[in-house]
Design a protein around this motif. Sequence first.
Motif, PDB file in Angstrom:
ATOM      1  N   ILE A   1      32.693  66.556  87.681  1.00 17.84           N
ATOM      2  CA  ILE A   1      33.635  65.554  87.190  1.00 17.84           C
ATOM      3  C   ILE A   1      33.532  64.335  88.092  1.00 17.84           C
ATOM      4  CG2 ILE A   1      36.073  65.060  86.730  1.00 17.84           C
ATOM      5  CD1 ILE A   1      36.236  68.311  86.594  1.00 17.84           C
ATOM      6  N   MET A   2      33.274  63.171  87.453  1.00 19.63           N
ATOM      7  CA  MET A   2      33.094  61.935  88.213  1.00 19.63           C
ATOM      8  C   MET A   2      33.546  60.751  87.376  1.00 19.63           C
ATOM      9  SD  MET A   2      28.917  62.008  88.043  1.00 19.63           S
ATOM     10  CE  MET A   2      28.607  60.482  88.887  1.00 19.63           C
TER      11      MET A   2
ATOM     12  N   THR B   1      37.009  59.484  83.319  1.00 23.00           N
ATOM     13  CA  THR B   1      36.066  60.443  83.875  1.00 23.00           C
ATOM     14  C   THR B   1      34.956  60.768  82.896  1.00 23.00           C
ATOM     15  OG1 THR B   1      37.313  62.323  83.025  1.00 23.00           O
ATOM     16  CG2 THR B   1      37.855  61.569  85.262  1.00 23.00           C
TER      17      THR B   1
ATOM     18  N   ILE C   1      34.777  69.423  96.435  1.00 27.99           N
ATOM     19  CA  ILE C   1      34.717  67.960  96.395  1.00 27.99           C
ATOM     20  C   ILE C   1      33.480  67.521  97.154  1.00 27.99           C
ATOM     21  CG2 ILE C   1      35.890  65.829  97.067  1.00 27.99           C
ATOM     22  CD1 ILE C   1      38.551  67.485  96.824  1.00 27.99           C
TER      23      ILE C   1
ATOM     24  N   TYR D   1      32.927  70.991  90.424  1.00 33.25           N
ATOM     25  CA  TYR D   1      32.736  69.983  91.462  1.00 33.25           C
ATOM     26  C   TYR D   1      33.395  68.675  91.037  1.00 33.25           C
ATOM     27  CZ  TYR D   1      29.178  73.160  93.207  1.00 33.25           C
ATOM     28  OH  TYR D   1      28.539  74.267  93.694  1.00 33.25           O
ATOM     29  N   PHE D   2      33.972  67.984  92.015  1.00 31.30           N
ATOM     30  CA  PHE D   2      34.530  66.651  91.809  1.00 31.30           C
ATOM     31  C   PHE D   2      33.813  65.689  92.728  1.00 31.30           C
ATOM     32  CE2 PHE D   2      38.037  69.179  90.306  1.00 31.30           C
ATOM     33  CZ  PHE D   2      38.618  68.415  89.310  1.00 31.30           C
ATOM     34  N   ASP D   3      33.581  64.477  92.226  1.00 27.82           N
ATOM     35  CA  ASP D   3      33.062  63.419  93.082  1.00 27.82           C
ATOM     36  C   ASP D   3      34.203  62.925  93.970  1.00 27.82           C
ATOM     37  OD1 ASP D   3      31.695  61.343  94.282  1.00 27.82           O
ATOM     38  OD2 ASP D   3      31.647  60.083  92.489  1.00 27.82           O
TER      39      ASP D   3
ATOM     40  N   THR E   1      32.581  64.311  82.420  1.00 23.42           N
ATOM     41  CA  THR E   1      32.435  65.683  82.874  1.00 23.42           C
ATOM     42  C   THR E   1      31.097  66.176  82.360  1.00 23.42           C
ATOM     43  OG1 THR E   1      34.824  65.978  82.716  1.00 23.42           O
ATOM     44  CG2 THR E   1      33.486  67.974  82.898  1.00 23.42           C
TER      45      THR E   1
ATOM     46  N   TYR F   1      37.423  74.740  93.354  1.00 24.79           N
ATOM     47  CA  TYR F   1      36.632  73.537  93.129  1.00 24.79           C
ATOM     48  C   TYR F   1      36.165  73.011  94.467  1.00 24.79           C
ATOM     49  CZ  TYR F   1      41.150  71.478  94.243  1.00 24.79           C
ATOM     50  OH  TYR F   1      42.312  71.158  94.858  1.00 24.79           O
TER      51      TYR F   1
ATOM     52  N   THR G   1      46.176  63.798  89.109  1.00 25.12           N
ATOM     53  CA  THR G   1      45.043  64.482  89.746  1.00 25.12           C
ATOM     54  C   THR G   1      45.497  65.770  90.424  1.00 25.12           C
ATOM     55  OG1 THR G   1      43.906  62.373  90.031  1.00 25.12           O
ATOM     56  CG2 THR G   1      43.175  64.205  91.424  1.00 25.12           C
TER      57      THR G   1
ATOM     58  N   MET H   1      43.930  61.080  86.050  1.00 26.03           N
ATOM     59  CA  MET H   1      42.603  61.174  85.426  1.00 26.03           C
ATOM     60  C   MET H   1      42.780  61.359  83.926  1.00 26.03           C
ATOM     61  SD  MET H   1      40.372  63.593  87.933  1.00 26.03           S
ATOM     62  CE  MET H   1      40.233  63.253  89.671  1.00 26.03           C
TER      63      MET H   1
ATOM     64  N   VAL I   1      38.914  61.640  93.657  1.00 22.30           N
ATOM     65  CA  VAL I   1      39.992  62.596  93.941  1.00 22.30           C
ATOM     66  C   VAL I   1      41.258  61.963  94.509  1.00 22.30           C
ATOM     67  CG1 VAL I   1      38.494  64.607  94.116  1.00 22.30           C
ATOM     68  CG2 VAL I   1      39.040  63.294  96.168  1.00 22.30           C
TER      69      VAL I   1
END
Length: 162
Positions: free
Chosen positions: A61-62, A44, A159, A117-119, A46, A157, A143, A128, A123
Amino acid sequence: MDGYQIVEDKLNELGIPFEIVEHEPALTTEQADSFIEGIEGVRTKTMFLTNRKKTEYYLLIMDDAKMLDMDEFKEKIQANKVRMASSESLMEKMGLPPGVVSPFGLLNNKDKDIKVYFDQAIVDEERMSFHPNTNEKTLFLATQDLFKYLEAIGYEYTILDV
């Protein structure tokens, strides 16, 4: 207490299992990836971001191989302008230097004023990896356990498909 110890103590308190890999300081994403080659888990990145007026802060986070389209991201979160937050803001809000940003820095955010935020693309991954408040270690966790950790420390969070 050092930054890593705070992370380890919190995860143990929450009963969240994790794997830790110690290595020399990772100064780039590529270098960090080389230290953990062959270990299962999405790599990841961040990013600690802010709006134009520095009144809102975002942790995105991606996958570390993906590029972020800032214009698309600002549209999705309905912000005027989004940019990388300064190293001063990072230290003030998360107690971290650049290059060590991760969800574990949220333990240092007393105001709980950072939106997470998560991509969508990551997810569904089983595990991770993150720097646990130091660039001399990489921490792997499930995860779903990461989501459990965020909720336990008081963060919601979102997504998004970025």
